[in-house]
Design an enzyme around this catalytic site. Structure first.
Site, short mmCIF file in Angstrom:
data_model
loop_
_atom_site.label_atom_id
_atom_site.label_comp_id
_atom_site.label_asym_id
_atom_site.label_seq_id
_atom_site.Cartn_x
_atom_site.Cartn_y
_atom_site.Cartn_z
N GLY A 111 0.82 -1.20 0.00
CA GLY A 111 0.00 0.00 0.00
C GLY A 111 0.85 1.25 0.00
O GLY A 111 2.06 1.20 0.29
N CYS A 156 5.43 -6.07 1.61
CA CYS A 156 5.79 -4.65 1.52
C CYS A 156 5.17 -3.88 2.68
O CYS A 156 5.60 -4.04 3.82
CB CYS A 156 5.39 -4.09 0.16
SG CYS A 156 6.20 -2.52 -0.24
N TYR A 157 4.14 -3.04 2.45
CA TYR A 157 3.48 -2.37 3.56
C TYR A 157 2.95 -3.39 4.56
O TYR A 157 2.96 -3.16 5.78
CB TYR A 157 2.33 -1.49 3.05
CG TYR A 157 1.61 -0.74 4.16
CD1 TYR A 157 2.05 0.51 4.57
CD2 TYR A 157 0.50 -1.30 4.78
CE1 TYR A 157 1.41 1.19 5.59
CE2 TYR A 157 -0.16 -0.63 5.81
CZ TYR A 157 0.30 0.62 6.21
OH TYR A 157 -0.35 1.28 7.22
N HIS A 201 7.54 -7.50 -3.72
CA HIS A 201 6.24 -7.91 -4.25
C HIS A 201 6.39 -9.21 -5.06
O HIS A 201 6.76 -9.18 -6.23
CB HIS A 201 5.66 -6.82 -5.15
CG HIS A 201 5.16 -5.62 -4.41
ND1 HIS A 201 3.87 -5.53 -3.91
CD2 HIS A 201 5.79 -4.47 -4.05
CE1 HIS A 201 3.72 -4.38 -3.30
NE2 HIS A 201 4.87 -3.71 -3.36
N GLU A 236 4.06 -10.99 -6.24
CA GLU A 236 2.94 -11.18 -7.17
C GLU A 236 3.21 -10.65 -8.56
O GLU A 236 2.53 -11.03 -9.52
CB GLU A 236 1.66 -10.53 -6.61
CG GLU A 236 1.72 -9.03 -6.43
CD GLU A 236 2.25 -8.62 -5.06
OE1 GLU A 236 1.98 -7.49 -4.63
OE2 GLU A 236 2.94 -9.44 -4.41
N ASP A 277 -16.12 -11.25 -22.87
CA ASP A 277 -16.69 -11.01 -21.55
C ASP A 277 -18.21 -11.05 -21.57
O ASP A 277 -18.84 -11.80 -20.82
CB ASP A 277 -16.21 -9.66 -21.00
CG ASP A 277 -14.71 -9.52 -21.02
OD1 ASP A 277 -14.02 -10.56 -20.97
OD2 ASP A 277 -14.22 -8.38 -21.10
N SER A 336 -20.13 -12.15 -23.92
CA SER A 336 -20.62 -13.42 -24.47
C SER A 336 -20.66 -14.50 -23.40
O SER A 336 -21.64 -15.24 -23.27
CB SER A 336 -19.73 -13.87 -25.64
OG SER A 336 -19.78 -12.95 -26.70
N LYS A 390 -9.32 -11.84 -17.22
CA LYS A 390 -9.67 -12.18 -18.59
C LYS A 390 -9.39 -13.65 -18.92
O LYS A 390 -10.23 -14.32 -19.53
CB LYS A 390 -8.91 -11.28 -19.56
CG LYS A 390 -9.14 -11.59 -21.03
CD LYS A 390 -10.53 -11.21 -21.49
CE LYS A 390 -10.64 -9.72 -21.66
NZ LYS A 390 -11.92 -9.32 -22.29
#
Length: 524
Positions: A63, A90-91, A181, A183, A238, A240, A380
């Site tokens: 953050g 991190c934070y 991080h 991720e 999306d 559909s 997605k």
């Protein structure tokens, strides 16, 4: 209100959000491991919430705040008494240390932003299995403050030049804290760290698209009851997938509305209507609203204003057709995680708004229709996986993303019909080139943007003063980050020549090589 698709009997991981722009990538990594997780902002997580959620593990996100500041974001102290594994990032690491008896200080030359390298300490840590097979691990740092004293019970397992406590852990309590991080893709071995954390927390890893499909259908039925639903259908993957999923849940209670707002690509309206009617037996209204949209957008150049206008007009059109189909009370949309993330923090948390999406930030507060958004928590590629689970044709699933505002956000500056016509022709040539060279499936999204400038050129023996355009093509996994596609110079030269020769009104072609971040995929 949008109904959240909640798990029935899955192990659940709680991600407490402190406002990082990449918090949702944590969820993305966990879903790859078939772990159900939810992101909730720190300011809604209290003792009652924790008791109700009953997490099997907790992750504290990064953050932008400083734990040193008064009233800085904190999780409830109860989170450290749950007797479950906790990972601070991190934070999240800093707030963990501060609350458990450690100390955090201002930068003073120890800030790190970008690529860094962590080296291990002598003692091994289960969280780091598969790490440090080489001398040091590349990670991505983004911190100004730093931990200057670790909390009691913690030991150091990894350091970097500016983060002497880059990896710390209290192994007795299964508390782990990292300054970087894991991720983001700039930490190449980050996925392995999450895999180890999930193993230590003893998750079953039983959350799949098949499970999501069943739970989503049950949630849609519970939300909608015997009411009617209209679905905004664009023909993209999306909307559909959302339409087919909702139709599977409620059948003929659903009517799809395809809005032709005059901002579609060349031949797209006819293609989408034919494609859907040929493949699915459900009511479909083709709403030709070009005059309405282009009239309202006339003279508008501000990108946020464009999005707001388009969002409002979409709702106006949906409301009109909702009455035609027998007073529908629900509007279904293919809204995804990245749409919501960029418009506002997913659950009302403290992250910064990037831009408003037409189906998020553009919605009026009182629109008279309730929302059904079964894909709102998916990325997605997860939507594509759900599409395959639902049996959608490959032609639906493999289409490049196309934004709801359409060409309006690929036409920076004032929108005019002649500019849109030029843009359609240039885009058609560009996509044709990509398909001819067999590159379509390698690219996440490709399009042309027409620039709000004219440039001098020479064609034949004459002077031209026409528009410049920019080609854009990116690779991505989930739309949260993206890199430009490395076309060969031969391809770019050939494509530029075709566009200039075949599209009157353009005399200069450029290629956009900006990644996301710092840019976004679309131009506006």
């Amino acid at each position: 209100m949008t109904q959240t698709i909640a798990p029935t009997d899955h192990d659940r991981l709680l991600i407490i959000d402190f406002g990082s722009q990449v918090t949702q990538l944590i969820a993305r990594r966990l879903r790859e491991l078939n772990v159900f997780c939810e992101i909730h902002p720190f300011n809604v997580v209290d003792e009652a919430f924790l008791a109700d959620f009953n997490p099997k593990a907790v992750i504290l996100s990064g953050g932008p705040a400083s734990v040193i500041d008064a009233n800085s974001p904190r999780p409830p102290a109860r989170v450290f008494e749950l007797d479950v594994p906790i990972l601070g990032i991190c934070y999240g690491q800093q707030v963990m240390m501060e609350m458990l008896g450690g100390k955090v200080e201002r930068g003073h030359g120890t800030a790190e932003f970008g690529r860094a390298y962590v080296t291990p300490e002598a003692e091994k840590l289960d969280l780091l299995q598969g790490w440090f097979t080489v001398e040091r691990e590349q990670v991505w740092m983004s911190h100004g403050d730093h931990v200057s004293k670790i909390a009691p019970g913690f030991k150091v397992f990894g350091t970097s030049p500016n983060a002497p406590f880059a990896i710390t852990a209290d192994t007795d309590r299964n508390f782990f804290a990292v300054q970087f991080h894991p991720e983001v893709h700039h930490t190449p071995n980050g996925a392995r760290l999450y895999e180890n954390f999930i193993r230590l927390a003893e998750f079953k890893g039983d959350w799949t698209m098949s499970a999501y499909r069943e739970e989503a259908i049950a949630a849609i039925r519970a939300q909608v009851g015997d009411q009617k639903v209209i679905c905004g259908l664009s023909g993209g993957v999306d909307s559909s997938v959302a339409a087919v999923l909702i139709h599977e849940a409620i059948g003929d209670q659903l009517t799809c509305v395809f809005v032709d707002h005059g901002l579609l690509r060349k031949g797209e309206a006819e293609e989408v209507v034919k494609m859907f009617r040929d493949n699915y037996n459900m009511p479909l209204i083709h709403a030709d609203e070009q005059e309405l949209f282009l009239g309202e957008l006339d003279g508008v150049s501000d990108p946020e204003t464009k999005r707001k206008i388009i969002g409002k007009l979409f709702i106006d059109v949906f409301q009109k057709h909702a009455k035609e189909v027998g007073d529908a009370t629900f509007l279904a949309q293919g809204t995804l995680y990245p749409d919501v993330i960029e418009s506002v923090s997913f659950s009302g948390g403290p992250s910064v708004t990037i831009k408003s999406h037409h189906n998020v930030g553009g919605l009026p507060e009182k629109m008279g229709l309730k929302l059904v958004e079964p894909l709102r928590e998916l990325f997605k590629d997860e939507v594509r996986a759900l599409g395959r689970e639902l049996g959608l044709p490959t032609s639906f699933i493999g289409r490049h993303p196309f934004p709801g505002p359409g060409l309006a956000i690929r036409c920076p500056g004032e929108i005019t019909r002649p500019k849109l016509d030029i843009l359609r022709e240039a885009d058609a040539v560009y996509i044709d080139q990509i398909r001819k060279h067999g590159l379509y499936d390698e690219i996440w999204q490709a399009f042309v943007a027409i620039l709000p400038v004219r440039t001098v050129g020479v064609m034949g023996d004459g002077r031209t003063y026409d528009f410049a355009c920019a080609l854009r093509a990116v690779t991505s996994v989930d739309g949260m980050t993206a890199d430009y596609y490395p076309f060969t110079h031969e391809f770019l030269g050939e494509t530029a020549t075709r566009i200039i020769n075949e599209v009157p009104g353009i005399n200069r072609v450029t290629y956009d090589i900006t990644s996301k971040p710092p840019g976004t995929i679309e131009w506006e």
